[in-house]
Write an enzyme that holds these catalytic residues in place. Sequence first.
Site, mmCIF file in Angstrom:
data_model
loop_
_atom_site.group_PDB
_atom_site.id
_atom_site.type_symbol
_atom_site.label_atom_id
_atom_site.label_comp_id
_atom_site.label_asym_id
_atom_site.label_seq_id
_atom_site.Cartn_x
_atom_site.Cartn_y
_atom_site.Cartn_z
ATOM 1 N N GLY A 1 30.854 191.762 -30.366
ATOM 2 C CA GLY A 1 31.044 190.393 -30.827
ATOM 3 C C GLY A 1 29.912 189.514 -30.318
ATOM 4 O O GLY A 1 29.232 189.877 -29.340
ATOM 5 N N GLN B 1 25.459 182.043 -27.831
ATOM 6 C CA GLN B 1 24.771 183.108 -27.084
ATOM 7 C C GLN B 1 23.344 183.344 -27.588
ATOM 8 O O GLN B 1 22.559 184.024 -26.927
ATOM 9 C CB GLN B 1 25.572 184.414 -27.130
ATOM 10 C CG GLN B 1 26.908 184.307 -26.402
ATOM 11 C CD GLN B 1 27.690 185.596 -26.460
ATOM 12 O OE1 GLN B 1 28.365 185.876 -27.441
ATOM 13 N NE2 GLN B 1 27.594 186.408 -25.423
ATOM 14 N N CYS C 1 30.525 190.934 -21.159
ATOM 15 C CA CYS C 1 29.935 189.870 -21.977
ATOM 16 C C CYS C 1 28.420 190.009 -21.935
ATOM 17 O O CYS C 1 27.850 190.194 -20.858
ATOM 18 C CB CYS C 1 30.357 188.505 -21.432
ATOM 19 S SG CYS C 1 29.689 187.128 -22.377
ATOM 20 N N LEU C 2 27.802 189.903 -23.094
ATOM 21 C CA LEU C 2 26.340 190.032 -23.156
ATOM 22 C C LEU C 2 25.647 188.913 -22.385
ATOM 23 O O LEU C 2 24.497 189.063 -21.991
ATOM 24 C CB LEU C 2 25.875 190.039 -24.621
ATOM 25 C CG LEU C 2 26.387 191.231 -25.447
ATOM 26 C CD1 LEU C 2 26.052 191.052 -26.922
ATOM 27 C CD2 LEU C 2 25.809 192.540 -24.914
ATOM 28 N N HIS D 1 37.947 186.185 -26.824
ATOM 29 C CA HIS D 1 36.750 186.120 -25.967
ATOM 30 C C HIS D 1 35.663 185.275 -26.650
ATOM 31 O O HIS D 1 35.046 184.416 -26.014
ATOM 32 C CB HIS D 1 36.255 187.557 -25.697
ATOM 33 C CG HIS D 1 34.948 187.672 -24.990
ATOM 34 N ND1 HIS D 1 34.811 188.231 -23.735
ATOM 35 C CD2 HIS D 1 33.682 187.316 -25.349
ATOM 36 C CE1 HIS D 1 33.540 188.202 -23.372
ATOM 37 N NE2 HIS D 1 32.822 187.652 -24.335
ATOM 38 N N GLU D 2 35.466 185.503 -27.949
ATOM 39 C CA GLU D 2 34.434 184.753 -28.691
ATOM 40 C C GLU D 2 34.831 183.282 -28.863
ATOM 41 O O GLU D 2 33.984 182.390 -28.765
ATOM 42 C CB GLU D 2 34.178 185.380 -30.066
ATOM 43 C CG GLU D 2 33.771 186.844 -30.073
ATOM 44 C CD GLU D 2 32.644 187.180 -29.125
ATOM 45 O OE1 GLU D 2 31.841 186.288 -28.775
ATOM 46 O OE2 GLU D 2 32.570 188.340 -28.698
ATOM 47 N N HIS E 1 33.885 181.228 -25.973
ATOM 48 C CA HIS E 1 32.464 180.815 -25.959
ATOM 49 C C HIS E 1 32.283 179.471 -26.673
ATOM 50 O O HIS E 1 31.447 178.660 -26.268
ATOM 51 C CB HIS E 1 31.578 181.861 -26.635
ATOM 52 C CG HIS E 1 31.205 183.030 -25.767
ATOM 53 N ND1 HIS E 1 30.488 182.897 -24.605
ATOM 54 C CD2 HIS E 1 31.436 184.351 -25.915
ATOM 55 C CE1 HIS E 1 30.295 184.104 -24.070
ATOM 56 N NE2 HIS E 1 30.866 185.005 -24.838
HETATM 57 O O1 GNR Z 1 30.283 193.552 -26.443
HETATM 58 C C1 GNR Z 1 31.275 192.993 -25.961
HETATM 59 N N1 GNR Z 1 32.321 193.757 -25.550
HETATM 60 C C2 GNR Z 1 33.550 193.227 -25.203
HETATM 61 C C3 GNR Z 1 34.456 194.066 -24.571
HETATM 62 C C4 GNR Z 1 35.707 193.586 -24.236
HETATM 63 C C5 GNR Z 1 36.066 192.298 -24.529
HETATM 64 C C6 GNR Z 1 35.166 191.456 -25.145
HETATM 65 C C7 GNR Z 1 33.911 191.913 -25.496
HETATM 66 S S1 GNR Z 1 32.807 190.869 -26.311
HETATM 67 C C8 GNR Z 1 31.284 191.536 -25.789
HETATM 68 C C9 GNR Z 1 30.121 190.842 -26.471
HETATM 69 C C10 GNR Z 1 30.085 189.389 -26.068
HETATM 70 O O2 GNR Z 1 29.658 188.987 -25.022
HETATM 71 N N2 GNR Z 1 30.587 188.530 -26.920
HETATM 72 O O3 GNR Z 1 30.628 187.218 -26.600
HETATM 73 NI NI NI Z 2 30.773 187.106 -24.447
#
Ligand code: GNR
Ligand code: NI
Length: 175
Positions: free
Chosen positions: A46, A51, A99-100, A141-142, A145
Amino acid sequence: MAVLPIVTIPDPLLKQVSKPVDKVDDTLRDLMDDMLDTMYDAPGIGLAAIQVGKPIRVLVIDLGDKDGDTRGESPNPRFFVNPEIVWTSEELAEYNEGCLSVPEQYAIVDRPAQCHVKYLDYDGNEQMLEADGLLATCIQHEMDHLEGILFIDHLSPLKRKMILKKLKKNHKLAS
Ligand code: GNR
Ligand code: NI
């Protein structure tokens, strides 16, 4: 199509609240294509626009056709413009999140196990999605952000501190 640089902690952009998009046009579609390239390159499942430095309410997600496993082999890109979570379950699920923007750090986060999300798709059409499993976790999670929230903000202060300390150490080693 292009791979864009990913903003990482402690960049203050990550704490910014993103603004709604007013129309889904070709410029926005170009950005969404670039976000997808960036996410596949990372690789991640995601990515929120913030980001890649754009404070607008846009997300891309691709879990492949099965939760997580076959990503890349059979892509299943999903685009969310102005997403709104309209319902979340009482039931929670835990997932080991990464998270990236918080490179190489992982921690268990509890979130509603299911959610319903209303959004505009790649063509600007209104859609409703009922998500569970990893998709529900990833959407939430997204969505965080978009509000300037990171998964580490859901952890205890001690766990968060440990992750921030490790990031600083890794940063020093890399520079
Ligand atoms: O790549 C991602 N893996 C992930 C694993 C578990 C819960 C959420 C994520 S999102 C993350 C990519 C990211 O930072 N998206 O904002
Ligand atoms: Ni993230």
